[in-house]
Design an enzyme around this catalytic site. Structure first.
Site, short mmCIF file in Angstrom:
data_model
loop_
_atom_site.label_atom_id
_atom_site.label_comp_id
_atom_site.label_asym_id
_atom_site.label_seq_id
_atom_site.Cartn_x
_atom_site.Cartn_y
_atom_site.Cartn_z
CE LYS A 277 -1.94 2.93 2.13
NZ LYS A 277 -1.73 4.36 1.80
CD GLU B 89 12.86 0.72 10.08
OE1 GLU B 89 13.28 1.70 10.72
OE2 GLU B 89 13.49 -0.33 9.93
CB CYS C 148 12.53 8.91 8.90
SG CYS C 148 13.71 7.91 8.01
CD GLU D 267 9.21 12.80 12.13
OE1 GLU D 267 8.07 12.31 12.28
OE2 GLU D 267 10.14 12.19 11.57
P1 NAD Z 1 2.00 8.45 7.70
O1 NAD Z 1 2.22 7.66 8.93
O2 NAD Z 1 0.92 9.44 7.68
O3 NAD Z 1 1.73 7.48 6.45
C1 NAD Z 1 2.54 6.37 6.18
C2 NAD Z 1 1.68 5.31 5.53
O4 NAD Z 1 0.69 4.90 6.46
C3 NAD Z 1 0.95 5.77 4.27
O5 NAD Z 1 0.92 4.73 3.31
C4 NAD Z 1 -0.44 6.06 4.79
O6 NAD Z 1 -1.45 5.90 3.80
C5 NAD Z 1 -0.60 5.00 5.86
N1 NAD Z 1 -1.59 5.37 6.86
C6 NAD Z 1 -1.92 6.63 7.28
N2 NAD Z 1 -2.91 6.58 8.20
C7 NAD Z 1 -3.22 5.27 8.37
C8 NAD Z 1 -4.16 4.58 9.18
N3 NAD Z 1 -5.00 5.23 9.99
N4 NAD Z 1 -4.18 3.23 9.10
C9 NAD Z 1 -3.34 2.56 8.27
N5 NAD Z 1 -2.45 3.16 7.47
C10 NAD Z 1 -2.38 4.50 7.52
O7 NAD Z 1 3.42 9.07 7.39
P2 NAD Z 1 3.79 10.03 6.18
O8 NAD Z 1 3.26 11.38 6.50
O9 NAD Z 1 3.40 9.39 4.90
O10 NAD Z 1 5.39 10.01 6.29
C11 NAD Z 1 6.05 10.78 7.20
C12 NAD Z 1 6.42 9.98 8.43
O11 NAD Z 1 7.14 8.80 8.04
C13 NAD Z 1 7.36 10.73 9.32
O12 NAD Z 1 6.96 10.58 10.65
C14 NAD Z 1 8.70 10.06 9.09
O13 NAD Z 1 9.60 10.16 10.14
C15 NAD Z 1 8.31 8.67 8.82
N6 NAD Z 1 9.35 7.97 8.06
C16 NAD Z 1 10.13 7.08 8.73
C17 NAD Z 1 11.15 6.43 8.06
C18 NAD Z 1 12.02 5.42 8.78
O14 NAD Z 1 12.67 4.61 8.14
N7 NAD Z 1 12.05 5.42 10.09
C19 NAD Z 1 11.37 6.67 6.71
C20 NAD Z 1 10.55 7.60 6.05
C21 NAD Z 1 9.53 8.23 6.76
#
Ligand code: NAD
Length: 495
Positions: free
Chosen positions: A189, A265, A300, A398
């Site tokens: 997804k 992650e 991240c 963050e």
């Molecule tokens: P997000 O958590 O909003 O979304 C990530 C994924 O989760 C997307 O595919 C989204 O559709 C899905 N998602 C969102 N809400 C959901 C729900 N209620 N139920 C199930 N799935 C859901 O994050 P983002 O805004 O897309 O990305 C930014 C975040 O990702 C930041 O916090 C960043 O630190 C983190 N990140 C971490 C790493 C790592 O390796 N640690 C790498 C890249 C990004």
């Protein structure tokens, strides 16, 4: 005469795939619904894409399960899986320009990054796991004479991979490469902001010889398709990259459904500790700028906290400001741009909201405003606040944008305490010319990766992931295979 760059011209010919990819074919969402994916560089709709919901996730999981049980992939020889995944790595390289453009148009990422880092890096990671998988041996346990106990790794079954938008293809590959190499089926997804490269990848995987149903891609919203995967009773594990808040939801989904494994992650608030004994402050400034402003801060492990020894703080900030003046914020399709837009209007509002918070609780050193508003894109200036108190919002939360929070310290002990005063623990950097200091400080930092005299050091050969609320489990390296396999012990009793 046209002033379009080479990439802008190529972008005109990109034809995004718009459907879900299930059981080896592109299909509409069951109810025919679609959603918009927007180009962050101009705010215009780039494509309308199938809006997967629970019923579509059901279809994809059923296809993945059928494929898994058939054994066509899961029980095939590792050497066979290697050859198919190597063919996919080749396909990625052959279509590198197109994939780079998709991530640039959909994710607002600099073409100079997607074409040189994200896409070649994705192919290299896939190749690395492909080459590894037929070189992993099982174990024979040291049991009593006459008994024989063997320990083997088995694929888990159906993996749900849920990824963010900041490295759309690469984050997907971090999950898919080890999961597929180990013999699992996957339902991916992608983030709703950036689904296009994943859809093209699925098509390339089928062309490379991946059997139908082994890789399925269901685009859609997190609350719909993401949640459906998290709650699905027939998914064996979730591999998630994204925010800490959503990571916690996946733990709840698992607990309320089938206790699937959940590998997280999540976010970070990584500290960059600069000691006065780091003699080359120009080098420190170069790295500090890259550490927070690369990818517009949407990384991240971005070094969003700069902890600097008081005696060199003013000098370092002067050098950082000089370099920031040279950054060119602009169209990500223009190779001359060195910083692109934020991913969405929502993210722009969020970052500007943090700028307001910063003005109230610290001192603005530079930046703080929206840029290029007339383009319709979501551009913001590289920004830094100094005199950020350890308990200030900017030191704790963050932002996920180009916003640096600077705090001065006097002693090594204070620096370590400040670095560790975070609910996150993804990464940290140390700048020092003292080997003994580096050897003292690195183990004292509660994080998954420490980079000494650089920022964000990363390679497929080394595990990446966090501690505390940055999550657990590791991507990259052979350790990532642990998440996608179960150890099986088989006893053969002695006669
Ligand atoms: P997000 O958590 O909003 O979304 C990530 C994924 O989760 C997307 O595919 C989204 O559709 C899905 N998602 C969102 N809400 C959901 C729900 N209620 N139920 C199930 N799935 C859901 O994050 P983002 O805004 O897309 O990305 C930014 C975040 O990702 C930041 O916090 C960043 O630190 C983190 N990140 C971490 C790493 C790592 O390796 N640690 C790498 C890249 C990004």
């Amino acid at each position: 005469m046209s002033t379009l760059t080479h990439w802008q011209q190529l972008a005109r010919n990109v034809e995004p795939r718009r459907h879900a990819f299930i059981d080896g074919a592109f299909v509409d969402a069951a109810d025919g619904d679609e959603f918009d994916t927007v180009n962050p560089a101009n705010g215009l709709v780039l494509a309308r894409v199938a809006r997967g919901r629970a019923v579509d996730v059901d279809r994809a999981v059923a296809a993945a399960r059928r494929a898994f049980e058939s054994g066509a992939w899961s029980r095939s020889a590792p050497a066979h899986r290697k050859s198919v995944l190597l063919a996919l790595a080749d396909r990625i390289r052959e279509h590198a320009d197109e994939l780079a453009l998709l991530d640039t148009l959909d994710g607002g990422k600099l073409i100079s990054d997607t074409s040189t880092i994200d896409i070649p890096g994705s192919a290299a990671i896939l190749q690395w796991y492909a080459e590894a998988v037929d070189k992993l041996y099982g174990e024979v346990a040291p049991t009593a004479a006459g008994d024989l106990a063997i320990v083997t790794r088995e694929p888990l079954g159906v993996i749900g991979a849920v990824v963010p938008w900041n490295y759309p293809l690469e984050m997907a590959i971090w999950k898919l490469a080890p999961a597929l190499a180990a013999g699992n089926s996957v339902v991916l997804k992608p983030a709703e902001e950036s689904p296009l490269s994943a859809l093209r990848l699925a098509e390339l995987a089928a062309e490379a010889g991946l059997p139908d149903g082994v890789l399925n891609v269901v685009p859609g919203y997190g609350e719909e398709a993401g949640r459906a995967l998290g709650e699905h009773p027939d998914v064996d594990a979730i591999a998630f990259t994204g925010s800490t808040a959503v990571g916690k939801m996946f733990l709840s989904y698992a607990g309320a459904s089938n206790m699937k494994q959940v590998w997280l992650e999540c976010g970070g608030k990584s500290a960059n500790l600069v000691f006065a004994d780091a003699a080359d402050l120009d080098r420190v400034a170069d790295r500090a700028v890259a550490g927070i402003y690369a990818c517009s801060g949407q990384v991240c492990s971005a070094n969003s906290r700069l902890l600097v020894e008081e005696s060199v703080a003013d000098d370092l900030m002067t050098r950082i400001a000089e370099r920031v003046t040279a950054l060119r914020v602009g169209d990500p399709l223009d190779p001359a741009s060195t910083m692109g837009p934020l991913i969405s209007e929502r993210q722009l509002d969020r970052v500007l909201g943090y700028v307001d918070v910063g003005r109230a609780e610290a001192t603005l050193a530079f930046g703080g405003s929206r840029l290029l508003e007339e383009s319709g894109g979501y551009y913001v200036q590289p920004t830094a606040f100094i005199e950020v108190a350890p308990d200030a919002t900017l030191a704790r939360e963050e932002v996920f944008g180009p916003l640096l929070a600077v705090t001065a310290f006097r002693t090594e002990r204070e620096a370590v305490a400040l670095a560790n005063a975070s609910e996150y623990g993804l990464a940290a950097s140390i700048f020092t010319d003292s080997l003994s200091r580096a050897q003292r400080v690195a183990p004292a930092l509660h994080v998954g990766t420490v980079s000494v005299n650089t920022v964000d050091a990363l390679d497929v050969t080394t595990p990446f992931g966090g501690v505390k609320q940055s999550g657990y489990g590791r991507d990259l390296s052979l350790h990532a295979l642990d998440k996608f396999t179960a150890l099986k012990t088989t006893w053969f009793a002695g006669a």
